[in-house]
Design a protein around this motif. Structure first.
Motif, mmCIF file in Angstrom:
data_model
loop_
_atom_site.group_PDB
_atom_site.id
_atom_site.type_symbol
_atom_site.label_atom_id
_atom_site.label_comp_id
_atom_site.label_asym_id
_atom_site.label_seq_id
_atom_site.Cartn_x
_atom_site.Cartn_y
_atom_site.Cartn_z
ATOM 1 N N LEU A 1 -42.495 20.118 50.978
ATOM 2 C CA LEU A 1 -41.432 20.305 51.974
ATOM 3 C C LEU A 1 -42.312 20.344 53.287
ATOM 4 O O LEU A 1 -41.986 19.858 54.321
ATOM 5 C CB LEU A 1 -40.789 21.215 51.753
ATOM 6 N N LEU A 2 -43.344 21.032 53.579
ATOM 7 C CA LEU A 2 -43.964 21.532 54.564
ATOM 8 C C LEU A 2 -45.478 21.170 54.497
ATOM 9 O O LEU A 2 -46.184 21.261 53.465
ATOM 10 C CB LEU A 2 -43.877 22.860 54.908
ATOM 11 N N VAL A 3 -46.236 21.079 55.577
ATOM 12 C CA VAL A 3 -47.674 20.974 55.861
ATOM 13 C C VAL A 3 -48.174 22.474 55.978
ATOM 14 O O VAL A 3 -47.790 23.160 56.916
ATOM 15 C CB VAL A 3 -48.027 20.103 56.802
ATOM 16 N N CYS A 4 -48.865 23.055 55.229
ATOM 17 C CA CYS A 4 -49.739 24.376 55.181
ATOM 18 C C CYS A 4 -51.356 24.104 55.500
ATOM 19 O O CYS A 4 -51.564 23.264 55.309
ATOM 20 C CB CYS A 4 -49.383 24.860 53.719
ATOM 21 N N PRO A 5 -51.634 25.210 56.326
ATOM 22 C CA PRO A 5 -50.807 26.556 56.616
ATOM 23 C C PRO A 5 -49.764 26.377 57.480
ATOM 24 O O PRO A 5 -50.031 25.724 58.490
ATOM 25 C CB PRO A 5 -51.916 27.568 56.859
ATOM 26 N N LEU A 6 -48.834 27.319 57.390
ATOM 27 C CA LEU A 6 -47.589 27.540 58.103
ATOM 28 C C LEU A 6 -48.193 28.182 59.436
ATOM 29 O O LEU A 6 -48.673 29.257 59.078
ATOM 30 C CB LEU A 6 -46.510 28.060 57.673
ATOM 31 N N GLU A 7 -48.119 27.561 60.689
ATOM 32 C CA GLU A 7 -48.447 28.151 61.751
ATOM 33 C C GLU A 7 -47.351 29.082 62.524
ATOM 34 O O GLU A 7 -46.222 28.557 62.704
ATOM 35 C CB GLU A 7 -48.933 27.271 62.710
#
Length: 152
Positions: A100-106
């Motif tokens: 769902l998301l690109v990590c690391p989450l900033e």
């Protein structure tokens, strides 16, 4: 003629999806996350609540800004279908960073994610749905909101 067909289809899609009225979860610190918009597709009767047909797939789009950084994230969608302040898990996603998301989450960077949801709640009725995204390494760091659903 093609323009008219595209316009009609666009209007139908716009009518079926809606931004829902959301509230921050009571058990999560609201200053750790800004939830900008939540859209449910399709969402009949929105924005007050969305009507779901049991077993049919629906899409949820979330636009948010976390005020924390994270390497590993978890997501859980749960519902209080008995309206007793006791939420039962509807869907858990273990691989948020891969799917769902690109990590690391900033921290303080605006993010979006989309997911599919099917309401397989055993009893019909109107109840709150909770969507919670949290840092696996520090569970106090979380984004969490609720919206109302009605299952037929």
């Amino acid at each position: 003629m093609l323009f008219r067909a595209v316009l009609i289809v666009s209007l139908c899609v716009a009518v079926q999806s809606d931004y829902v009225i959301k509230k921050y979860c009571r058990n999560v610190v609201p200053t750790l996350c800004s939830i900008h918009q939540v859209m449910v597709e399709p969402c009949l009767h929105g924005p007050q609540f969305c009507s779901f047909i049991r077993g049919k797939p629906y899409g949820i789009k979330v636009d948010f800004t976390p005020h924390f950084s994270a390497e590993n994230l978890r997501l859980e969608i749960s519902g209080d279908h008995l309206n007793s302040d006791s939420y039962d898990v509807i869907k858990t996603t273990k691989r948020v960073c891969d799917d769902l998301l690109v990590c690391p989450l900033e921290a303080s960077v605006r993010h979006n994610f989309e997911l599919s949801l099917s309401m397989d709640i055993p009893s019909p009725g109107k109840f709150p749905v909770q969507v919670k995204l949290w840092n696996e390494d520090d569970e106090s760091q979380a984004c969490c909101f609720t919206f109302h659903a009605k299952v037929k």
